[in-house]
Design a protein around this motif. Structure first.
Motif, PDB file in Angstrom:
ATOM      1  N   ARG A   9     -53.438 -68.047  21.818  1.00 59.17           N
ATOM      2  CA  ARG A   9     -53.090 -66.630  21.851  1.00 59.17           C
ATOM      3  C   ARG A   9     -51.832 -66.324  22.653  1.00 59.17           C
ATOM      4  NH1 ARG A   9     -56.957 -63.139  20.041  1.00 59.17           N
ATOM      5  NH2 ARG A   9     -58.983 -64.048  19.514  1.00 59.17           N
ATOM      6  N   ILE A  10     -51.446 -67.249  23.519  1.00 55.55           N
ATOM      7  CA  ILE A  10     -50.306 -67.026  24.407  1.00 55.55           C
ATOM      8  C   ILE A  10     -49.270 -68.116  24.174  1.00 55.55           C
ATOM      9  CG2 ILE A  10     -49.572 -66.765  26.813  1.00 55.55           C
ATOM     10  CD1 ILE A  10     -52.437 -66.012  27.517  1.00 55.55           C
ATOM     11  N   THR A  11     -48.002 -67.757  24.156  1.00 59.46           N
ATOM     12  CA  THR A  11     -46.943 -68.746  23.938  1.00 59.46           C
ATOM     13  C   THR A  11     -46.805 -69.657  25.156  1.00 59.46           C
ATOM     14  OG1 THR A  11     -45.193 -67.355  24.863  1.00 59.46           O
ATOM     15  CG2 THR A  11     -45.681 -67.103  22.512  1.00 59.46           C
ATOM     16  N   ASN A  12     -46.230 -70.831  24.926  1.00 59.91           N
ATOM     17  CA  ASN A  12     -45.980 -71.752  26.029  1.00 59.91           C
ATOM     18  C   ASN A  12     -45.115 -71.111  27.110  1.00 59.91           C
ATOM     19  OD1 ASN A  12     -47.440 -73.904  24.975  1.00 59.91           O
ATOM     20  ND2 ASN A  12     -45.690 -74.786  23.920  1.00 59.91           N
ATOM     21  N   LYS A  13     -44.114 -70.350  26.683  1.00 62.42           N
ATOM     22  CA  LYS A  13     -43.206 -69.704  27.638  1.00 62.42           C
ATOM     23  C   LYS A  13     -43.970 -68.773  28.570  1.00 62.42           C
ATOM     24  CE  LYS A  13     -39.305 -68.232  26.046  1.00 62.42           C
ATOM     25  NZ  LYS A  13     -38.267 -67.412  25.358  1.00 62.42           N
ATOM     26  N   ASP A  14     -44.882 -67.972  28.016  1.00 62.36           N
ATOM     27  CA  ASP A  14     -45.650 -67.039  28.843  1.00 62.36           C
ATOM     28  C   ASP A  14     -46.667 -67.779  29.711  1.00 62.36           C
ATOM     29  OD1 ASP A  14     -44.302 -64.819  27.932  1.00 62.36           O
ATOM     30  OD2 ASP A  14     -45.699 -64.431  26.294  1.00 62.36           O
ATOM     31  N   LEU A  15     -47.261 -68.856  29.179  1.00 65.47           N
ATOM     32  CA  LEU A  15     -48.195 -69.647  29.984  1.00 65.47           C
ATOM     33  C   LEU A  15     -47.492 -70.256  31.199  1.00 65.47           C
ATOM     34  CD1 LEU A  15     -50.541 -71.620  27.557  1.00 65.47           C
ATOM     35  CD2 LEU A  15     -51.215 -70.017  29.337  1.00 65.47           C
ATOM     36  N   ILE A  16     -46.272 -70.728  30.991  1.00 64.13           N
ATOM     37  CA  ILE A  16     -45.498 -71.286  32.097  1.00 64.13           C
ATOM     38  C   ILE A  16     -45.252 -70.220  33.161  1.00 64.13           C
ATOM     39  CG2 ILE A  16     -43.253 -72.238  32.755  1.00 64.13           C
ATOM     40  CD1 ILE A  16     -43.226 -73.547  29.915  1.00 64.13           C
ATOM     41  N   ARG A  17     -44.890 -69.012  32.715  1.00 61.85           N
ATOM     42  CA  ARG A  17     -44.644 -67.927  33.665  1.00 61.85           C
ATOM     43  C   ARG A  17     -45.913 -67.549  34.428  1.00 61.85           C
ATOM     44  NH1 ARG A  17     -40.825 -64.539  29.459  1.00 61.85           N
ATOM     45  NH2 ARG A  17     -38.812 -65.355  30.183  1.00 61.85           N
ATOM     46  N   ILE A  18     -47.039 -67.504  33.726  1.00 59.06           N
ATOM     47  CA  ILE A  18     -48.305 -67.204  34.391  1.00 59.06           C
ATOM     48  C   ILE A  18     -48.624 -68.281  35.426  1.00 59.06           C
ATOM     49  CG2 ILE A  18     -50.807 -67.036  34.043  1.00 59.06           C
ATOM     50  CD1 ILE A  18     -50.181 -65.784  31.285  1.00 59.06           C
ATOM     51  N   GLY A  19     -48.451 -69.535  35.037  1.00 59.97           N
ATOM     52  CA  GLY A  19     -48.714 -70.630  35.966  1.00 59.97           C
ATOM     53  C   GLY A  19     -47.829 -70.559  37.198  1.00 59.97           C
ATOM     54  N   GLN A  20     -46.554 -70.261  37.002  1.00 58.84           N
ATOM     55  CA  GLN A  20     -45.641 -70.158  38.133  1.00 58.84           C
ATOM     56  C   GLN A  20     -46.052 -69.006  39.053  1.00 58.84           C
ATOM     57  OE1 GLN A  20     -42.015 -69.750  35.870  1.00 58.84           O
ATOM     58  NE2 GLN A  20     -41.493 -71.913  36.120  1.00 58.84           N
ATOM     59  N   GLY A  21     -46.467 -67.896  38.458  1.00 54.05           N
ATOM     60  CA  GLY A  21     -46.916 -66.762  39.261  1.00 54.05           C
ATOM     61  C   GLY A  21     -48.144 -67.107  40.090  1.00 54.05           C
ATOM     62  N   LEU A  22     -49.063 -67.869  39.502  1.00 50.90           N
ATOM     63  CA  LEU A  22     -50.260 -68.277  40.231  1.00 50.90           C
ATOM     64  C   LEU A  22     -49.927 -69.228  41.377  1.00 50.90           C
ATOM     65  CD1 LEU A  22     -52.786 -68.795  37.284  1.00 50.90           C
ATOM     66  CD2 LEU A  22     -52.856 -67.006  39.034  1.00 50.90           C
ATOM     67  N   ILE A  23     -48.965 -70.126  41.162  1.00 56.66           N
ATOM     68  CA  ILE A  23     -48.548 -71.017  42.254  1.00 56.66           C
ATOM     69  C   ILE A  23     -48.016 -70.210  43.425  1.00 56.66           C
ATOM     70  CG2 ILE A  23     -46.843 -72.742  42.950  1.00 56.66           C
ATOM     71  CD1 ILE A  23     -47.107 -73.996  40.193  1.00 56.66           C
ATOM     72  N   VAL A  24     -47.146 -69.240  43.128  1.00 54.81           N
ATOM     73  CA  VAL A  24     -46.589 -68.390  44.188  1.00 54.81           C
ATOM     74  C   VAL A  24     -47.706 -67.633  44.904  1.00 54.81           C
ATOM     75  CG1 VAL A  24     -45.139 -66.376  44.638  1.00 54.81           C
ATOM     76  CG2 VAL A  24     -44.333 -68.164  43.098  1.00 54.81           C
ATOM     77  N   LEU A  25     -48.674 -67.089  44.149  1.00 57.70           N
ATOM     78  CA  LEU A  25     -49.804 -66.379  44.751  1.00 57.70           C
ATOM     79  C   LEU A  25     -50.615 -67.309  45.647  1.00 57.70           C
ATOM     80  CD1 LEU A  25     -51.750 -63.988  45.051  1.00 57.70           C
ATOM     81  CD2 LEU A  25     -52.848 -64.707  42.919  1.00 57.70           C
TER      82      LEU A  25
END
Length: 390
Positions: free
Chosen positions: A265-281
């Motif tokens: 349901r989610i593109t690789n590009k958006d998954l990468i951004r979500i993952g990066q946001g979670l790392i920062v959090l």
């Protein structure tokens, strides 16, 4: 046939994960047997890492000449020979000698299988394959612990070596299938194996290489020094710290299982951004003073954030650089990834030793920010290329 190959690749990823966590489990017994300093494990690890980096860097030329199936079978054979050789080592020097083929075997097979999956399968399979690698990496210490109780550490290496031999038999039997489905990709890429200087000149190559370097630096540094940070900077007991770091690795493995479904349901590009946001959090949570909940949840969230980034970046390689260059780019990407995992954790060890381990979140945040910048730079390059093509 593609389904059968996928099953074989899943088995291969579990098998490839098995040796990666053996040294740390076996070494407390092995260094006593060989009467060497405990710090010499670093020399073994560096030898394996150097071999992996070298074989990854040259993997595109090897794969172009021999094909994905043969390269995979030979690489796993080298791993099997190395593990069986280590199990029969009579000295540290012999063990160090067998560490060379262990590293060389790992690099080429990793680049070969990742590129094959990126070309032929959907993004969910890339995430699940790396989840299966985590299962293998988690099972390795369990197998070794069993043999440390029942016999010796050498029996653990021997058992996993014979598992690799069984995989080699499967891979050799499947070579006709590999040739049938890999020939198309290899025909496309024929004559497009570029030198390092030419690869670096490809639009978007430099940002993605830095991104891979940073990602693996984050994953390895957090895993290696997380417990020391908790004990020395936060006053957590060693036993509790170990259990909290296990949540970090669980976050990576479970996160890759979940992200496989999210790719539908989610593109690789958006998954990468979500993952990066979670790392920062997760890193920000580590900075909260006096909160145990923030510490254990912070490491879990960092691991969960790491989960989709590596598989998604790998799967996007043919789309970002074209099928003709994907294997060449994949090899140098893996080399940069292994370099980050090899160089950056020891660097923080020196920093932490000479200053304070409490700098770990700052170190991870700096790497995370640089990774975000590089990924977005690549996205901008690709967006401009698409706009120009129109």
């Amino acid at each position: 046939m593609l389904t059968l190959l996928l099953i074989i690749i899943y088995i291969a990823f579990i098998s490839l994960g098995l040796p990666d966590s053996l040294l740390g489990t076996a070494w407390p017994a092995a260094y006593r047997d060989f009467a060497v300093p405990i710090s010499w494990a670093g020399l073994l690890s560096a030898t394996v890492s150097a071999g992996t980096i070298i074989s990854s860097f040259f993997s595109s030329r090897v794969i172009q000449r021999f094909g994905t199936g043969v390269t995979t079978a030979v690489s796993v054979s080298m791993t099997a020979v190395a593990l069986l050789g280590i199990s029969r080592s009579t000295s540290f020097g012999v063990m160090l000698l067998f560490a060379i083929p262990l590293g060389l075997g790992a690099g080429s097979v990793d680049a070969a299988l990742n590129n094959f999956v990126a070309l032929y399968y959907r993004a969910k399979h890339m995430s699940w394959l790396h989840c299966f690698w985590g299962i293998g990496a988690s099972a390795g210490p369990v197998i070794m612990s069993f043999y440390l109780v029942q016999s010796t550490w050498k029996s653990g290496y021997s058992t996993i070596g014979w598992i690799q031999v069984a995989l080699v038999v499967i891979l050799i039997a499947s070579l006709p299938i590999w040739r049938r489905f890999s020939s198309k990709a290899e025909d496309v890429s024929a004559g497009r194996v570029l030198k390092a200087k030419e690869l670096l000149a490809v639009s978007g190559a430099r940002p993605i290489l830095v991104a891979f370097f940073c990602y693996c630096a984050i994953e390895s540094t957090a895993g290696l020094w997380g417990s020391s940070f908790l004990v020395l900077a936060k006053g957590v007991s060693a036993q509790v710290a170990a259990s909290w770091i296990s949540l970090y690795y669980f976050g990576i493995t479970f996160g890759r299982f979940v992200s496989g479904f999210l790719t539908m349901r989610i593109t690789n590009k958006d998954l990468i951004r979500i993952g990066q946001g979670l790392i920062v959090l997760g890193v920000l949570l580590l900075l909260i003073p006096g909160s145990n909940a923030a510490l254990w949840s912070g490491f879990f969230i960092i691991g969960f954030g790491c989960a989709p980034i590596f598989p998604s970046l790998l799967h996007d390689t043919p789309e970002n650089f074209g099928k003709e260059l994907s294997q060449s780019i994949m090899g140098i990407q893996m080399a940069c990834a292994y370099t980050g995992a090899t160089v950056m954790p020891p660097l923080f060890g020196l920093i932490g030793e000479r200053t304070t381990m409490s700098l770990l979140p700052v170190y991870l945040m700096a790497l995370a920010v640089l990774m975000v910048v590089m990924v977005e730079r690549l996205n901008k390059v690709k967006t401009l290329q698409v706009a120009g093509a129109r």
